[in-house]
Write a protein that holds these residues in place. Structure first.
Motif, PDB file in Angstrom:
ATOM      1  N   PHE A 109      51.054  50.440  73.774  1.00 31.58           N
ATOM      2  CA  PHE A 109      52.459  50.502  73.350  1.00 31.58           C
ATOM      3  C   PHE A 109      53.384  50.348  74.560  1.00 31.58           C
ATOM      4  N   HIS A 110      53.060  51.026  75.656  1.00 29.05           N
ATOM      5  CA  HIS A 110      53.877  50.901  76.872  1.00 29.05           C
ATOM      6  C   HIS A 110      53.881  49.461  77.380  1.00 29.05           C
ATOM      7  N   GLN A 111      52.736  48.807  77.339  1.00 29.47           N
ATOM      8  CA  GLN A 111      52.665  47.409  77.776  1.00 29.47           C
ATOM      9  C   GLN A 111      53.602  46.541  76.945  1.00 29.47           C
ATOM     10  N   VAL A 112      53.574  46.737  75.633  1.00 33.35           N
ATOM     11  CA  VAL A 112      54.425  45.941  74.756  1.00 33.35           C
ATOM     12  C   VAL A 112      55.901  46.257  75.019  1.00 33.35           C
ATOM     13  N   LEU A 113      56.225  47.524  75.124  1.00 32.25           N
ATOM     14  CA  LEU A 113      57.623  47.892  75.385  1.00 32.25           C
ATOM     15  C   LEU A 113      58.129  47.217  76.649  1.00 32.25           C
ATOM     16  N   HIS A 114      57.337  47.272  77.715  1.00 33.94           N
ATOM     17  CA  HIS A 114      57.783  46.710  78.996  1.00 33.94           C
ATOM     18  C   HIS A 114      57.798  45.184  79.001  1.00 33.94           C
ATOM     19  N   SER A 115      57.023  44.566  78.124  1.00 33.89           N
ATOM     20  CA  SER A 115      57.039  43.100  78.059  1.00 33.89           C
ATOM     21  C   SER A 115      58.125  42.567  77.124  1.00 33.89           C
ATOM     22  N   GLN A 116      58.619  43.405  76.219  1.00 35.65           N
ATOM     23  CA  GLN A 116      59.534  42.917  75.187  1.00 35.65           C
ATOM     24  C   GLN A 116      60.971  43.416  75.325  1.00 35.65           C
ATOM     25  N   LEU A 117      61.198  44.429  76.136  1.00 35.04           N
ATOM     26  CA  LEU A 117      62.527  45.046  76.218  1.00 35.04           C
ATOM     27  C   LEU A 117      63.020  45.111  77.657  1.00 35.04           C
ATOM     28  N   PRO A 118      64.334  45.221  77.834  1.00 33.24           N
ATOM     29  CA  PRO A 118      64.847  45.526  79.175  1.00 33.24           C
ATOM     30  C   PRO A 118      64.255  46.855  79.654  1.00 33.24           C
ATOM     31  N   GLU A 119      64.120  46.981  80.952  1.00 32.87           N
ATOM     32  CA  GLU A 119      63.440  48.137  81.548  1.00 32.87           C
ATOM     33  C   GLU A 119      64.014  49.476  81.080  1.00 32.87           C
ATOM     34  N   HIS A 120      65.326  49.613  81.018  1.00 33.39           N
ATOM     35  CA  HIS A 120      65.906  50.910  80.626  1.00 33.39           C
ATOM     36  C   HIS A 120      65.546  51.274  79.188  1.00 33.39           C
ATOM     37  N   LEU A 121      65.465  50.300  78.303  1.00 33.95           N
ATOM     38  CA  LEU A 121      65.067  50.587  76.922  1.00 33.95           C
ATOM     39  C   LEU A 121      63.577  50.898  76.838  1.00 33.95           C
ATOM     40  N   ALA A 122      62.778  50.144  77.579  1.00 38.24           N
ATOM     41  CA  ALA A 122      61.335  50.399  77.585  1.00 38.24           C
ATOM     42  C   ALA A 122      61.047  51.812  78.086  1.00 38.24           C
ATOM     43  N   LEU A 123      61.729  52.238  79.126  1.00 37.11           N
ATOM     44  CA  LEU A 123      61.505  53.583  79.667  1.00 37.11           C
ATOM     45  C   LEU A 123      61.941  54.667  78.686  1.00 37.11           C
ATOM     46  N   SER A 124      63.074  54.475  78.038  1.00 31.71           N
ATOM     47  CA  SER A 124      63.562  55.464  77.072  1.00 31.71           C
ATOM     48  C   SER A 124      62.611  55.585  75.895  1.00 31.71           C
TER      49      SER A 124
END
Length: 142
Positions: A97-112
């Protein structure tokens, strides 16, 4: 124009419903190909059931993040009722899930979103450990 936390003060962070839906779709495409998680999900979701499952999970996340109040379910019960879902699967799920978040969203959204997913995932993992352990054993704290 995307809704902001000023428009919806209950919103956890500034992300759109479309972004959430997209992440869920990309994530489950990867889950289906995952060597450990894929077979577990395949035991419970037929090929024709993926659109419904993805919609339900997207509603879960939109409720958790955007406070849409359009999710009706009990995810802890769902996970507990499937004995092939084990505590050790949650780190795999979260890592993907973290991999997908960081590949699909801007960094601040992925981190949140990652921080929220970690809290929820750890709650599910701990719940499964607690509910499945023999009653006469001391609690497992990790």
């Amino acid at each position: 124009m995307p809704e902001t936390t000023l428009d919806n003060p209950l919103k956890r962070f500034d992300i759109t419903a479309d972004q959430i839906n997209h992440v869920v779709t990309v994530f489950y495409a990867q889950v289906r190909r995952h060597p450990v998680l894929g077979p577990i999900f395949a035991n419970h979701i037929p090929d024709s059931g993926w659109p419904e499952h993805e919609d339900k999970i997207a509603r879960f996340w939109r409720n958790a993040i955007l406070r849409e109040k359009n999710y009706n379910g009990n995810p802890m019960r769902e996970h507990l009722s499937r004995p092939d879902i084990k505590a050790e699967h949650f780190p795999l799920w979260l890592g993907l899930f973290h991999q997908v978040l960081h590949s699909q969203l801007p960094e601040h959204l992925a981190l949140s979103w990652s921080a929220l997913a970690d809290r929820i995932g750890e709650g599910f993992r701990a719940g499964i450990v607690s509910m499945r352990q023999p009653k006469d054993e001391p609690p497992k704290l990790f």
